[in-house]
Design a protein around this motif. Structure first.
Motif, PDB file in Angstrom:
ATOM      1  N   VAL A 239      35.808  34.189  40.891  1.00 18.86           N
ATOM      2  CA  VAL A 239      35.864  34.234  39.424  1.00 18.86           C
ATOM      3  C   VAL A 239      34.448  34.403  38.886  1.00 18.86           C
ATOM      4  O   VAL A 239      33.479  33.968  39.511  1.00 18.86           O
ATOM      5  CB  VAL A 239      36.509  32.963  38.822  1.00 18.86           C
ATOM      6  N   LEU A 240      34.356  35.050  37.743  1.00 18.66           N
ATOM      7  CA  LEU A 240      33.076  35.201  37.059  1.00 18.66           C
ATOM      8  C   LEU A 240      33.118  34.482  35.719  1.00 18.66           C
ATOM      9  O   LEU A 240      34.195  34.352  35.116  1.00 18.66           O
ATOM     10  CB  LEU A 240      32.744  36.682  36.841  1.00 18.66           C
ATOM     11  N   ARG A 241      31.965  34.059  35.244  1.00 20.17           N
ATOM     12  CA  ARG A 241      31.875  33.412  33.930  1.00 20.17           C
ATOM     13  C   ARG A 241      32.434  34.315  32.834  1.00 20.17           C
ATOM     14  O   ARG A 241      32.972  33.851  31.838  1.00 20.17           O
ATOM     15  CB  ARG A 241      30.424  33.081  33.591  1.00 20.17           C
ATOM     16  N   SER A 242      32.310  35.613  33.012  1.00 17.96           N
ATOM     17  CA  SER A 242      32.776  36.570  32.007  1.00 17.96           C
ATOM     18  C   SER A 242      34.298  36.751  32.014  1.00 17.96           C
ATOM     19  O   SER A 242      34.833  37.514  31.219  1.00 17.96           O
ATOM     20  CB  SER A 242      32.070  37.912  32.201  1.00 17.96           C
ATOM     21  N   GLY A 243      35.007  36.061  32.927  1.00 19.02           N
ATOM     22  CA  GLY A 243      36.465  36.044  32.918  1.00 19.02           C
ATOM     23  C   GLY A 243      37.168  36.839  33.999  1.00 19.02           C
ATOM     24  O   GLY A 243      38.371  36.684  34.199  1.00 19.02           O
ATOM     25  N   GLU A 244      36.472  37.699  34.707  1.00 18.81           N
ATOM     26  CA  GLU A 244      37.113  38.482  35.769  1.00 18.81           C
ATOM     27  C   GLU A 244      37.506  37.572  36.933  1.00 18.81           C
ATOM     28  O   GLU A 244      36.818  36.594  37.226  1.00 18.81           O
ATOM     29  CB  GLU A 244      36.179  39.574  36.277  1.00 18.81           C
ATOM     30  N   THR A 245      38.619  37.922  37.586  1.00 28.99           N
ATOM     31  CA  THR A 245      39.060  37.206  38.780  1.00 28.99           C
ATOM     32  C   THR A 245      39.472  38.220  39.849  1.00 28.99           C
ATOM     33  O   THR A 245      39.840  39.353  39.535  1.00 28.99           O
ATOM     34  CB  THR A 245      40.274  36.287  38.495  1.00 28.99           C
ATOM     35  N   TRP A 246      39.403  37.796  41.105  1.00 30.26           N
ATOM     36  CA  TRP A 246      39.911  38.615  42.207  1.00 30.26           C
ATOM     37  C   TRP A 246      40.371  37.685  43.320  1.00 30.26           C
ATOM     38  O   TRP A 246      39.730  36.663  43.609  1.00 30.26           O
ATOM     39  CB  TRP A 246      38.852  39.569  42.746  1.00 30.26           C
ATOM     40  N   CYS A 247      41.491  38.051  43.934  1.00 31.38           N
ATOM     41  CA  CYS A 247      42.039  37.300  45.055  1.00 31.38           C
ATOM     42  C   CYS A 247      42.183  38.237  46.248  1.00 31.38           C
ATOM     43  O   CYS A 247      42.719  39.336  46.105  1.00 31.38           O
ATOM     44  CB  CYS A 247      43.413  36.736  44.703  1.00 31.38           C
ATOM     45  N   ALA A 248      41.684  37.803  47.392  1.00 34.42           N
ATOM     46  CA  ALA A 248      41.847  38.543  48.643  1.00 34.42           C
ATOM     47  C   ALA A 248      42.700  37.686  49.568  1.00 34.42           C
ATOM     48  O   ALA A 248      42.426  36.495  49.742  1.00 34.42           O
ATOM     49  CB  ALA A 248      40.488  38.841  49.276  1.00 34.42           C
ATOM     50  N   LEU A 249      43.742  38.274  50.150  1.00 32.93           N
ATOM     51  CA  LEU A 249      44.710  37.534  50.955  1.00 32.93           C
ATOM     52  C   LEU A 249      44.873  38.174  52.320  1.00 32.93           C
ATOM     53  O   LEU A 249      44.959  39.394  52.431  1.00 32.93           O
ATOM     54  CB  LEU A 249      46.067  37.524  50.252  1.00 32.93           C
ATOM     55  N   ARG A 250      44.948  37.301  53.336  1.00 30.12           N
ATOM     56  CA  ARG A 250      45.189  37.760  54.707  1.00 30.12           C
ATOM     57  C   ARG A 250      46.201  36.811  55.338  1.00 30.12           C
ATOM     58  O   ARG A 250      46.075  35.601  55.237  1.00 30.12           O
ATOM     59  CB  ARG A 250      43.889  37.707  55.507  1.00 30.12           C
ATOM     60  N   SER A 251      47.195  37.374  55.993  1.00 27.18           N
ATOM     61  CA  SER A 251      48.160  36.522  56.694  1.00 27.18           C
ATOM     62  C   SER A 251      47.802  36.465  58.174  1.00 27.18           C
ATOM     63  O   SER A 251      47.226  37.401  58.732  1.00 27.18           O
ATOM     64  CB  SER A 251      49.589  37.047  56.514  1.00 27.18           C
ATOM     65  N   ARG A 252      48.135  35.351  58.784  1.00 27.82           N
ATOM     66  CA  ARG A 252      47.876  35.204  60.217  1.00 27.82           C
ATOM     67  C   ARG A 252      48.688  36.218  61.013  1.00 27.82           C
ATOM     68  O   ARG A 252      48.231  36.722  62.033  1.00 27.82           O
ATOM     69  CB  ARG A 252      48.209  33.782  60.674  1.00 27.82           C
ATOM     70  N   ALA A 253      49.859  36.562  60.513  1.00 28.33           N
ATOM     71  CA  ALA A 253      50.727  37.517  61.205  1.00 28.33           C
ATOM     72  C   ALA A 253      50.129  38.928  61.203  1.00 28.33           C
ATOM     73  O   ALA A 253      50.450  39.728  62.078  1.00 28.33           O
ATOM     74  CB  ALA A 253      52.108  37.524  60.571  1.00 28.33           C
TER      75      ALA A 253
END
Length: 178
Positions: free
Chosen positions: A138-152
């Motif tokens: 997350v950034l103070r300016s409001g942007e967000t990003w999520c990175a996801l990895r599954s074990r499978a």
């Protein structure tokens, strides 16, 4: 998808994905990892001697972010408790956190016992359980990003991502910047 993002959001997506890959190199079943995010141009303005440690050209991109892993995190029994103890100085442009979680389909989640110990046993035994590593930036300016990895599907080319994949965690992390 990152080509449709603003330059700032794209920089956050790149930084968050790089953080996930960094933590992935440690293997699964890792502790929670927390990172500060600082604009690379600001780091170089105050510490130009660090230029040789950064990717070539990173200082020319005003949105490029450098992640700094935080050691000595406060003791906490739960993720929420840890987040409640975090605060960042104004010189930090954002933050990122990496956690691992077990997920099951929504219909299975509805059947999960409310007792924490029984719930954990239910998750561990469920045939549709997936282990997932979640990196949220997350950034103070409001942007967000999520990175996801599954074990499978544990490979760098199988990392999924988006700005609102884990909104609750992103909001909780953003609160640490307030």
């Amino acid at each position: 998808m990152t080509s449709e993002l603003s330059a700032r959001s794209r920089a956050l997506a790149v930084a968050t994905t790089e953080i996930e890959r960094h933590v992935a190199a440690r293997g699964w079943d890792a502790e929670i990892a927390v990172f500060s995010l600082v604009r690379t141009s600001e780091i170089l303005a105050t510490s130009p001697q660090l230029a040789h440690e950064l990717p070539e050209g990173a200082g020319q991109d005003p949105e490029h972010l450098t992640s700094i892993e935080q050691d000595g995190l406060p003791a906490a029994d739960a993720l929420e408790e840890l987040l409640a103890q975090l605060a960042w100085p104004e010189t930090v442009d954002g933050a990122a956190i990496v956690v691992e979680r077990m997920v099951v389909p929504p219909e299975a989640e509805a059947q999960m016992p409310t007792d924490p110990d029984e719930g954990l046993q239910f998750l561990l035994a469920h045939p549709d359980r997936q282990d997932v590593r979640i990196a949220v930036g997350v950034l103070r300016s409001g942007e967000t990003w999520c990175a996801l990895r599954s074990r499978a599907n544990d490979s760098d080319d199988a990392i999924g991502g988006g700005p609102d994949a884990v909104p609750g965690l992103a909001q909780a992390l953003a609160a640490t910047l307030a």
